[in-house]
Write a protein that holds these residues in place. Sequence first.
Motif, PDB file in Angstrom:
ATOM      1  N   ILE A   1      -3.281  -1.808  -4.383  1.00  0.00           N
ATOM      2  CA  ILE A   1      -2.404  -2.876  -4.888  1.00  0.00           C
ATOM      3  C   ILE A   1      -2.949  -4.246  -4.495  1.00  0.00           C
ATOM      4  CG2 ILE A   1      -0.103  -3.885  -4.759  1.00  0.00           C
ATOM      5  CD1 ILE A   1      -0.231  -1.357  -6.419  1.00  0.00           C
ATOM      6  N   VAL A   2      -3.379  -4.400  -3.243  1.00  0.00           N
ATOM      7  CA  VAL A   2      -3.934  -5.684  -2.797  1.00  0.00           C
ATOM      8  C   VAL A   2      -5.194  -6.023  -3.586  1.00  0.00           C
ATOM      9  CG1 VAL A   2      -5.021  -6.872  -0.854  1.00  0.00           C
ATOM     10  CG2 VAL A   2      -2.912  -5.584  -0.501  1.00  0.00           C
TER      11      VAL A   2
ATOM     12  N   ILE B   1      -4.111  -7.283  -6.996  1.00  0.00           N
ATOM     13  CA  ILE B   1      -3.559  -8.639  -6.904  1.00  0.00           C
ATOM     14  C   ILE B   1      -4.683  -9.657  -6.719  1.00  0.00           C
ATOM     15  CG2 ILE B   1      -2.132 -10.168  -5.506  1.00  0.00           C
ATOM     16  CD1 ILE B   1      -0.322  -7.813  -4.928  1.00  0.00           C
TER      17      ILE B   1
ATOM     18  N   GLY C   1      -5.451 -12.575  -9.349  1.00  0.00           N
ATOM     19  CA  GLY C   1      -5.372 -13.951  -8.874  1.00  0.00           C
ATOM     20  C   GLY C   1      -6.664 -14.719  -9.091  1.00  0.00           C
TER      21      GLY C   1
ATOM     22  N   MET D   1       5.885  -8.549 -11.062  1.00  0.00           N
ATOM     23  CA  MET D   1       6.076  -8.214  -9.654  1.00  0.00           C
ATOM     24  C   MET D   1       6.933  -6.960  -9.507  1.00  0.00           C
ATOM     25  SD  MET D   1       6.710 -12.048  -8.117  1.00  0.00           S
ATOM     26  CE  MET D   1       7.152 -11.402  -6.503  1.00  0.00           C
TER      27      MET D   1
ATOM     28  N   MET E   1       4.862  -3.916 -10.286  1.00  0.00           N
ATOM     29  CA  MET E   1       3.920  -3.633  -9.206  1.00  0.00           C
ATOM     30  C   MET E   1       4.609  -2.942  -8.038  1.00  0.00           C
ATOM     31  SD  MET E   1       1.112  -6.249  -7.640  1.00  0.00           S
ATOM     32  CE  MET E   1       0.556  -6.501  -9.320  1.00  0.00           C
TER      33      MET E   1
END
Length: 365
Positions: free
Chosen positions: A66-67, A70, A74, A148, A151
């Motif tokens: 997940i990180v 993101i 981003g 969000m 996610m």
Amino acid sequence: MIKLEISYRAILLVVAVVLGFWAMTRLWPIILLIATAFIFHAALLPYVEWLVSRKVPRTLSVLVIIVAIIAIIGTLSALVVPAMVDEFVDLRDNLEVYAQDLEEFLDNFGINVELSDHARDINWDELISGQVAVDYGQRALTILLGAMTVMVLTAYLLVDTPRLSRFLYQFVPPGREPEMDQLLTQLQRVVGGYIRGQLVTSACIFVYTFVVLLIAGVPNAIAFAVLAAFVDIIPLIGATIAVVFPTVAAFQESPTQAIIVLALLLLYQQFEDRFLTPRVYGQTLNLPPLVVLIAVLAGGQLLGIAGVLLAMPAAAIARVGFDYWREGRGLAVTLPGPAEEPFAPDEAKAEKEATSGHRPRRRKM
């Protein structure tokens, strides 16, 4: 005289169906978010299981994935958004000049149009301020909150997959576990394969668009390439967006550059539609083009952009369900074979166990 008797059970069934439809219409936005989360769950699950098989704790595996997602989103947004803002400001300030250049260019081919007058009459303050700006801000905030939520739901589904699997198999009649194994395998292959295949096609159009714009000398080449990779996700209209915006930016440099960029990008669209996409997806979706077109149009009419994005995986899931129903009724059906899924972890060991003659184990969702 005809006597019509309706049992209490039938009345309760009708009331339950009506209440179910009413609840579905009220909760449809939430249902849509949950369905999207399940789609991403199917796409990311093989990577989570791959990390878990290498002794990485399940929660940590999900967190790492997940990180990473993101961070990628981003970074790409940081590349695209400022460049798009700069392009819009330049277009607003110089639209009349660009319109006049286009008039002169079309006049060489005997096409007479009055574009500069229309460009001069545009009221930019009315378009980008006041209630319009507030509406677009609210839409952007709604999309951000929805993303969000998806996610977070996806993360929960990935962490609780073993528990969900045990819960689901409680409702499977004894002896029917192999059928459920096969159905879940096909669903995961279809949905996960679609997402991973889309990553391949988006990566290809990113590289191609970036190289073409870089060679043609178009400003913000990497931003337009990232934009092309994003909109490539959208069936039908995504290809148009991927071509129009870079062409407009190239026209700000010169009409000749615009023609070259337009021709090369259209050429790639033909390559992707006729060669790349069939080979990337293989037998994963196995949907005729007409079915895809109908699904996209219906999804767009019912749910807008969300319906367009979910149309292809939804149609593929429906095909798997239809094949399962036909097989259950003893009708001839050709289930898709073990198609190669782009960027999917190696599942050769699992396939070998499935064909070794042992009783299939309950698979993880």
